[in-house]
Design an enzyme around this catalytic site. Structure first.
Site, PDB file in Angstrom:
ATOM      1  N   HIS A 149       9.664   6.327   8.180  1.00  0.00           N
ATOM      2  CA  HIS A 149      10.311   6.396   6.865  1.00  0.00           C
ATOM      3  C   HIS A 149      11.789   6.676   7.098  1.00  0.00           C
ATOM      4  CE1 HIS A 149       6.806   6.604   3.941  1.00  0.00           C
ATOM      5  NE2 HIS A 149       6.239   6.470   5.136  1.00  0.00           N
TER       6      HIS A 149
ATOM      7  N   ARG B 146       0.835  -1.203   0.000  1.00  0.00           N
ATOM      8  CA  ARG B 146       0.000   0.000   0.000  1.00  0.00           C
ATOM      9  C   ARG B 146       0.880   1.268   0.000  1.00  0.00           C
ATOM     10  NH1 ARG B 146      -0.591   4.586   2.658  1.00  0.00           N
ATOM     11  NH2 ARG B 146      -0.258   3.536   4.652  1.00  0.00           N
ATOM     12  N   ASP B 147       1.546   1.537   1.108  1.00  0.00           N
ATOM     13  CA  ASP B 147       2.324   2.776   1.217  1.00  0.00           C
ATOM     14  C   ASP B 147       3.522   2.745   0.260  1.00  0.00           C
ATOM     15  OD1 ASP B 147       2.812   5.273   2.234  1.00  0.00           O
ATOM     16  OD2 ASP B 147       3.756   4.603   4.073  1.00  0.00           O
TER      17      ASP B 147
ATOM     18  N   ASN C 240       9.621   3.880   3.170  1.00  0.00           N
ATOM     19  CA  ASN C 240       9.409   3.400   4.530  1.00  0.00           C
ATOM     20  C   ASN C 240      10.657   2.672   5.011  1.00  0.00           C
ATOM     21  OD1 ASN C 240       6.762   3.391   2.994  1.00  0.00           O
ATOM     22  ND2 ASN C 240       6.039   3.138   5.084  1.00  0.00           N
TER      23      ASN C 240
ATOM     24  N   CYS D 197       9.688   8.878  -3.163  1.00  0.00           N
ATOM     25  CA  CYS D 197       9.415   9.425  -4.494  1.00  0.00           C
ATOM     26  C   CYS D 197      10.387   8.835  -5.491  1.00  0.00           C
ATOM     27  CB  CYS D 197       9.548  10.936  -4.485  1.00  0.00           C
ATOM     28  SG  CYS D 197       9.299  11.623  -6.121  1.00  0.00           S
TER      29      CYS D 197
ATOM     30  N   HIS E 184       5.187   4.165  12.788  1.00  0.00           N
ATOM     31  CA  HIS E 184       5.287   4.084  11.321  1.00  0.00           C
ATOM     32  C   HIS E 184       6.412   5.024  10.871  1.00  0.00           C
ATOM     33  CE1 HIS E 184       3.416   3.919   7.166  1.00  0.00           C
ATOM     34  NE2 HIS E 184       4.043   5.097   7.083  1.00  0.00           N
TER      35      HIS E 184
END
Lengths: 307, 307
Positions: free
Chosen positions: A207, A13-14, A247, A238, A205
């Site tokens: 990154h 997903r992410d 992530n 990106c 969560h």
């Protein structure tokens, strides 16, 4: 008996949501299979979002039918609004993930809502989910920094988190969405939350944008957090920005948590196979720090033993 | 007023010592100048070791005469034995760094001595240095793991550290020489040492081999450690092992420490200039995680503000 820690795999997903190369439903299902084979038990594979806004997620319902159905798997679908919630419910998800960003600007860009509207929207989704017997996990997005407004004051993050808990959200994912957080912030945010609500209520969560994800993960772990999001191979970020990372890589988090004596249930060599599938599907070079180290050892003819 | 933290730049010594490309004395002096211009005040630029064993360090005495002599600079020379100590003293160093590894095997490979012989040798050097009014900094090498014998028991590291302190070593550098340590080990090692001797006695020396250097640095920092070794651009590691990384990059450590509110006195943009010199001199691609992030932002036309 080592203490168990939960890693929620969000790569599908992410990780995939902003990849330029379209990834087929079949490739996503193969990646999910490889992740489950590696020992992953918690996955957030889809978001029920407008296909125009996020074309990579257009196959959310179709992918759902192709996911592994082994016993003991826990799937979450991200839902940006009530319509998305209804689609996730109809697709059979037992848990949905909501998104609340910490600033007006970020909520506008993400959800086309003001912060106040986003809070109300989350409340409505939580209410509907409770009525349907569906669990909720709310991302506090930009909990450390907003991509538009800079560092997020700790009190803002605490206030929004408390409001979502009071609204009935079962779990909260405290998200360093742009990878700009630092360990002191993690302590300042998580210490009161854990004290008030207990560590088991929270996911962290992260990154790895600026290289501090492991430091942040350890800080949370040391405070008692046992639930983390991660993305296989560090998928995300990106793709048009060379060097920008996504992530925290699942394999790096597994390495760290196992090193300090916790049990993730996940096998790093199994994750390597999943990384290869993700690389082929996205046409990108992926892989966390620990895989580069394993590669370098194998290139020298050495056998790697991580224990 | 932010609390000051000391970063000791070891790139010229630990970083260059095993590079295949010969680096000229002039290039080393230019790199030292760029580091000082970036705000670095503590440097370990040379080791007085056999030129046959480490050809890159053969110019130790010559380089010493070409180093910047600005006020407030602190230079350390590494000395593997009494002969090296005498050379360092004659070259005018006010501080020497000794090496004691935690296992017999590692001491044999490093110094051609048993562990017991290495302890005695360190004692002799410390005694000589004290007589000469020269400060000593002793590396406890392999404090977390030995490249030959695996994980180092905490008690072994504590025992050797205490023996070196009792022998009169002014400072100790607790070194994760192969980058195999984890944050719980850092806590287990540094907590008793800080309690017994105070944090100001210790440097932490990290390698980012498996991606945990920032987590280890933060753990030490959170315990009160304010002295760290680092290497510009992450210089070091085995150049023949693709993906293998060296010491924690100075710029990554500066980013972390400044992010949590400490004052390193070092400018990351200044370090970028030093990294470029190091890249040209070694013919390698260098640079820590934070530089890759800055590069990615600039490639997107964004101005980077680290504050």
């Amino acid at each position: 008996m080592r203490e168990r820690v939960i890693i929620n795999e969000v790569g599908l997903r992410d990780g995939l949501q902003n990849q330029p190369k379209h990834v087929s439903t079949g490739d996503k299902a193969r990646l999910a299979r490889a992740l489950v084979d590696a020992g992953v038990r918690y996955l957030e594979p889809v978001s029920f979002v407008s296909p125009k806004a996020v074309p990579q997620m257009a196959d959310a319902a179709a992918l759902t039918t192709q996911l592994p159905r082994d016993a003991g798997l826990h799937y979450t679908a991200l839902v940006p609004n009530l319509k998305g919630y209804q689609l996730a419910r109809d697709a059979g998800y037992a848990t949905v993930a909501l998104v609340l960003s910490t600033t007006d600007t970020f909520n506008q860009r993400n959800l086309n809502m003001s912060l106040a509207q986003a809070v109300d929207s989350c409340r409505l989704i939580i209410e509907a989910a409770r009525a349907d017997g569906i669990a909720t996990r709310t991302y506090i997005s930009g909990a450390f920094a907003c991509p538009y407004d800079g560092t997020t004051p700790v009190d803002v993050t605490l206030d929004l988190t408390r409001r979502m808990i009071e609204a009935g959200s079962d779990e909260l994912a405290i998200a360093d969405t742009i990878g700009a957080g630092h360990p002191q912030q993690m302590k300042d945010i998580m210490t009161p939350l854990i004290s008030e609500y207990g560590a088991e209520r929270f996911y962290v969560h992260l990154h790895d944008t600026r290289g501090l994800a492991s430091a942040l993960a350890w800080t949370a772990c040391d405070l008692g957090i046992r639930r983390f999001d991660a993305s296989v191979g560090g998928l995300g970020g990106c793709p048009f920005a060379p060097g920008a990372t996504g992530n925290v890589a699942t394999e790096d988090l597994v390495y760290l948590l196992e090193a300090v004596g916790l049990d993730t249930g996940i096998d790093i060599q199994g994750l390597r196979a999943a990384v290869r599938i993700a690389e082929a599907a996205t046409e990108r070079t992926l892989g966390g720090r620990i895989l580069r180290w394993i590669d370098s050892q194998e290139a020298r003819g050495k056998t790697v033993c991580l224990s």
